[in-house]
Design an enzyme around this catalytic site. Structure first.
Site, mmCIF file in Angstrom:
data_model
loop_
_atom_site.group_PDB
_atom_site.id
_atom_site.type_symbol
_atom_site.label_atom_id
_atom_site.label_comp_id
_atom_site.label_asym_id
_atom_site.label_seq_id
_atom_site.Cartn_x
_atom_site.Cartn_y
_atom_site.Cartn_z
ATOM 1 N N GLY C 206 -21.876 -15.438 -45.794
ATOM 2 C CA GLY C 206 -23.234 -15.972 -45.780
ATOM 3 C C GLY C 206 -23.290 -17.472 -45.585
ATOM 4 O O GLY C 206 -22.363 -18.076 -45.047
ATOM 5 N N LEU C 232 -23.204 -8.464 -41.605
ATOM 6 C CA LEU C 232 -22.925 -9.894 -41.486
ATOM 7 C C LEU C 232 -21.542 -10.252 -42.043
ATOM 8 O O LEU C 232 -21.224 -9.915 -43.186
ATOM 9 C CB LEU C 232 -24.023 -10.669 -42.245
ATOM 10 C CG LEU C 232 -24.000 -12.191 -42.023
ATOM 11 C CD1 LEU C 232 -24.340 -12.534 -40.599
ATOM 12 C CD2 LEU C 232 -24.961 -12.863 -42.993
ATOM 13 N N ASP C 233 -20.762 -10.921 -41.259
ATOM 14 C CA ASP C 233 -19.442 -11.420 -41.677
ATOM 15 C C ASP C 233 -18.479 -10.302 -42.075
ATOM 16 O O ASP C 233 -17.509 -10.532 -42.794
ATOM 17 C CB ASP C 233 -19.558 -12.428 -42.841
ATOM 18 C CG ASP C 233 -20.426 -13.622 -42.480
ATOM 19 O OD1 ASP C 233 -20.517 -13.945 -41.286
ATOM 20 O OD2 ASP C 233 -21.016 -14.226 -43.393
ATOM 21 N N GLU C 234 -18.748 -9.074 -41.611
ATOM 22 C CA GLU C 234 -17.899 -7.950 -41.985
ATOM 23 C C GLU C 234 -17.131 -7.369 -40.794
ATOM 24 O O GLU C 234 -16.403 -6.391 -40.944
ATOM 25 C CB GLU C 234 -18.751 -6.825 -42.607
ATOM 26 C CG GLU C 234 -19.379 -7.161 -43.937
ATOM 27 C CD GLU C 234 -18.376 -7.186 -45.075
ATOM 28 O OE1 GLU C 234 -17.286 -6.605 -44.940
ATOM 29 O OE2 GLU C 234 -18.684 -7.799 -46.108
#
EC number: 3.5.1.10
Lengths: 288, 288, 288, 288
Positions: C206, C232-234
Site C-alpha cells: 500500500g 494490489l501488490d500481490e
C-alpha cells in the site's frame, strides 16, 4: 563573505595527535558560541595515536558570524597541533567534471545534481572529446574541449588548470576520464581529484580491468572511487562496491554490468565529499 | 560395484568443442536408457567455441545398471571428442580436510557435514599440528599429525599422499592449512585440492592479506576459494564473497570479521564440489 | 512477416506437466531444423510435477523460416499438453511506459534504452500528469497525458487501452505510476504489466512504504518489481533488492536511498522480460 | 564490587530531550575524572528532539573508582532529565540461551563465545527439550530442561524466572526457542530478551515463514533479530539480513539456506548487545 546565518550548518574536520580532553574542549567551544551540535563522529587510530573528528552544528543561534569562526577557533586548534578546516552548508563546493566519451557516470551525477542530492555547484564540464557536449548543453553547463595528445598535454593541462583556478574549483571529478593526469596537475589539486576505477582495487590496476577480471575468472566484479595521487590507481580509497557474475558473462556483459557499479560508487564518493565526510589519513581515508 | 539403483541420481559433466546437436543426442541417450532428467544446464563459451554441460537424472527406471553406464555412453562422448565424467549420488566423494591451528573453517565444515548438507564422507583430518585433535575426536574422525619442516616436507608429504591414496580420497580441502604444498603433491591431486584464501583475489596474494588490506585502506574485505595450482593463489576461482569494513576496523577486527567470510566461502565451494557442479575451464571455473 | 534469418535467435518458453523425454524431443526438433542451441535452462518443480524450459537458439542455418516455426512446432507441444510461445530477437517487444511525476525510473529506463541494453521499442509514454513531457521530448518519444479522476477513470483507461492496442503494445511498465489500474485494464494485459513497488514485499504493502519502514524500525529497505494482478501488490514477483539503513536515516533519506533501489530493480525486471526469461507459474515467477 | 581499573573501559548510554550543550558537559565530565574517550557516537532524532549518546572511555587514569562513577555522574544526568546507564568492560553481561531442538544458532553462539568474540558469560542454557544437552555438556555449560505444555507453562516459566534471577541473568537469547513466552515473563525481562525470527520482518510473521516465503514467491529470504515484546514478532528490530534465492529453491532449500542467515543475524545482534551498542527508542532501536 556575506551570509545569512539562519539555518547554516558548520562542519569541522579535525585531526591531531591523540590526547585527553580534545572532544571536551571542542564541544565546549561550540557550546559557548551558541552552536547546536547535530552530528558528531570521532575516531582514534590507537596504533598511531591519531585522533580525527567531524562535527556538524547549526549556527542559527550563533553568537559569532561565520566570517569570524575561523580566527576564533584557531587558538584551540593550535593547542592540539591540529590539521583542520571548517566548511559551511551555504558555501557550495564548486565541482568540475572531467569526461571522455562514456556518459554513464556523467549522467548519474547530473541526475542527482538535478535532484538536489548534492550540495554542490558544477560550473563546468571538461573533456578531451566533443562527444558529450549535448548532455552538458541540456543541463545548461558550459562544456570545454581540450584535446590531448602526448605533445599538447602540458600546454592543455596548463589551460585547464588556469580555467579551474579562475572558476575557483574545489573539486575535480574524473567521471571515466580516459587520460592520465600529469604529476603537476595532481599536485595542484592534492586530495581534490576523485577518480572512478572499474575494478575492485587493488585487483586489476591499469587498463582493461574487465578483460583482466574475465581472464582471471573472478566471481565478482567491482568498482573503486579514490583520490588521485601520482601512483596510478594507488590513491586513498573512498568507496568500493561489487557485483556477482557467473561463467555465463562475457567481457561485454562485464562492461555493461560494471557501468552500474561505476555510476553508484562514484555517486556515493561524491556524496561523501559534498557532505564534508572525508578525511585523508595517509594512504587511507576516514569516511565519517 | 553393487548398488541399489532406486533413487540414485546420475550426474554427467561434459565438455567438448561446440557443435550442433550435442544436447539433442545426449538427452536422447538418457531418454532411451530410461533416465528422467531433473536438472540440465549448458553453456557455450562462444569466443572459444567451448561447449559445457551438466545433466542430473534419476535412475529409478533405468534400463541399464549404473555399472554399465560408463561404457554405454563412451561411444557418444568419443563422437564429440569430449572430456567427461559420470558421478552417482550413492557414491559419496571421499574428502580429506587439512588444517593447522585455526578451527573456524573445520568447525563449519563439520557442522554442515553433521547436518547432512554435504553428500560426502570425511575419512580423515590431516594437520601439521596436534591442536585441533579434540575437535576431530568429538566428531569421531581420525586425526593424523604430520609435522612439517623444510627438511621433512618431502618425506612427510609422501606419507600423506600414501595415506590419501590408501583411503581413496577424491578431494583435499585446505581449511586454513598454513603450509604450501609441493608441486609434486599438487600434480598428484590435480583439480582436486580446494583452498580458502583470506582475500578478494587477485588482491592481496600471499601472506597477511588482512594486514595488506588494512594498509591499502580498502572499504571491503573478501575471501576466495580456489583450486590449488603450482602458482600460489593463482588457481581457478570457485567462489568469492566480501564484507564491508570501515576506518574503525583494526587489523584484529578484519581477522575476526574475515573468519565469517572464510567459513562461508569455503563451505559454499565444498557444496558446489559435492554436488558435482564444477568444471575447470583453463584458468577459470564453470559453476553450474 | 519478412525477416532476414541471419543472426536471428529464437526463444522458446515452454511449460507442461512433467514427463520423461521432453528435453530430448524438443532439442531433437531444434537439431533437425538446423538450430544451434546457445542457451538452455530447464526446471522441474518436483512437488507439482511441473516442467518448465527456456531454450535460445540461433537460426542462421535454419532449414525452415521463422514464419513457419510456430506451426511446425505445434504438434510436439500438443503431445505434451504444453503452454508455450516462441519469440524472435528481431521482433522487438513494444513497451509502453506509464509515469506520474517522479522521473527516476523513467530516466533509468530511457538511459538503458539509449545504451541498447534492452532489445525493445518504446513507442509511447503515458502519464496522468504533464510534468515529465520534456524528458519524453528529449528522447523523441510521444508523450500522452490522460488526467485521471475517480469519475473519468473508466473512460480515460478505455482511451489508453485503445491507444495501446493500436500501437500493438506487448508490455506496460509502471515506472512509479501513481494510479491503481482497474481490473478491466489488468485483465486486458494479463501478465503484461510490470510494476515497481517501493518496499520489500510482502512487507509494507500500500501507500507510504518508506514511512511504514521508518516507523517499524527495519534495518534494511527494499524494492520489488512484480506483475500487476487485481490484488494490489500481490502479483508474481520478478525481482527484489534491498539496501542497509541505520537509525540516522530519516524518512526523507529513505525516499532518496530508495530511489536507487527502485531504479535498479525495475531496470532488471525489464531486462529479464526483454530477454524472454520469465515464466509466470501461478503466484510465482520462474526467471531463467 | 572490587575491580582493577587498569584497562577497564566504561560505556555510557544516555538519552534525553535534545538541548544545547549536552555533549560538551558530558565530555567535560569525563575529561575531569581522567577518562580517555575511545569512541563517541551521538544522534539527534530531529523530529522528536530526542538526543541519544554512547561514549566509551578508558579508565586507566581515572581519578575516581568505577564504584563511585554512578553517583558522581547522577547530578549531570538529572540536569538533562536523562535515561542512562554506565557499563564496565570487566563486568561481563550474564546471558542465558534458550533453545529447543535446532542447534545451529546455539552452536554459532558457543563457537564465538569460545573464540572470545563476546564479552559475556553464559552460566546456563535452558530448553524445553533434552536434545541439545550433549552440546551444552561439551561446552561445560549447565543445561536445564523445562518441558512446557499449555498446562505447565505458568509454573515452568516461574521456575525459569527464579533460576534466571538467582543467576543474575542480564540477557535472555532465544536461539530458535520454539515457545511463545508469556507476557509475565516478557515484562520481567523488558528489553532484555533477544529473539531470532526466520524472515525479513515485517514480512511473514508467525509460523512457517519459509513456507510462506516459498508460496509468495519472493526472490530473497531474510532473518530478523529483535527484542521480544508482548506483540509477537513486533518488537524493536536490532539486525536483519537477506539472501538471494531462485525458483529452483524448494522449501527445504530455504530452510537450509536460512539457517546461515539466522546464525549470523543473531550472532551480530548479540555482539551489538555485548558491546553496549543498543538503545531502544520506542518501537525502534538505535545501534551505535
Amino acid at each position: 563573505m556575506t551570509m545569512s546565518e539562519n539555518n547554516v550548518n558548520a562542519f569541522l574536520l579535525f585531526t591531531c595527535p591523540d590526547k585527553n580532553g580534545i572532544v571536551a574542549k571542542i564541544t565546549q567551544f561550540i557550546y559557548k558560541i551558541g552552536g547546536n551540535i547535530i552530528d558528531l563522529d570521532e575516531h582514534v587510530n590507537q596504533n598511531q595515536q591519531f585522533f580525527s573528528l567531524r562535527i556538524a552544528w547549526n549556527m542559527s543561534n550563533s553568537t559569532i558570524p561565520a566570517s569570524k569562526l575561523h580566527e576564533t577557533f584557531e587558538p584551540l586548534a593550535k593547542e592540539f597541533d591540529a590539521h583542520w578546516r571548517i566548511e559551511f552548508s551555504n558555501q557550495k563546493q564548486r565541482v568540475a567534471i572531467f569526461v571522455s566519451k562514456y556518459d554513464h557516470c556523467l549522467q548519474e551525477i547530473l541526475w542527482r545534481y538535478n535532484m538536489s542530492e548534492y550540495d554542490i555547484e558544477i560550473p563546468l564540464i571538461i573533456s578531451n572529446h566533443p562527444d558529450l557536449k549535448p548532455i552538458a548543453d541540456a543541463a545548461g553547463i558550459p562544456y570545454h574541449v581540450f584535446p590531448i595528445t602526448k605533445e599538447t598535454k602540458p600546454e592543455q593541462e596548463a589551460k585547464e588548470i588556469a580555467l579551474l583556478r579562475e572558476l575557483n574549483i574545489d573539486l575535480v571529478v574524473l567521471a571515466r576520464y580516459m587520460q592520465v593526469l600529469s604529476p603537476n596537475f595532481i599536485r595542484e589539486f592534492k586530495n581534490k581529484i576523485i577518480n572512478i576505477h572499474h575494478s575492485f582495487l587493488p585487483g586489476f590496476v591499469g587498463g582493461n580491468p574487465y578483460k583482466q577480471a574475465y581472464e582471471r575468472g573472478v566471481k565478482m566484479i567491482g568498482a573503486t572511487s579514490h583520490f588521485v595521487t601520482e601512483d596510478l590507481d594507488e590513491g586513498p580509497i573512498i568507496e568500493q562496491d561489487i557485483m556477482r557474475i557467473t561463467h555465463k558473462d562475457t567481457i561485454k556483459d562485464l562492461i555493461r554490468k560494471g557501468r552500474d557499479l561505476e555510476r553508484i560508487v562514484l555517486a556515493r564518493a561524491l556524496a561523501y565529499k559534498s557532505e564534508h565526510r572525508i578525511i585523508v589519513d595517509g594512504t587511507r581515508t576516514i569516511v565519517f
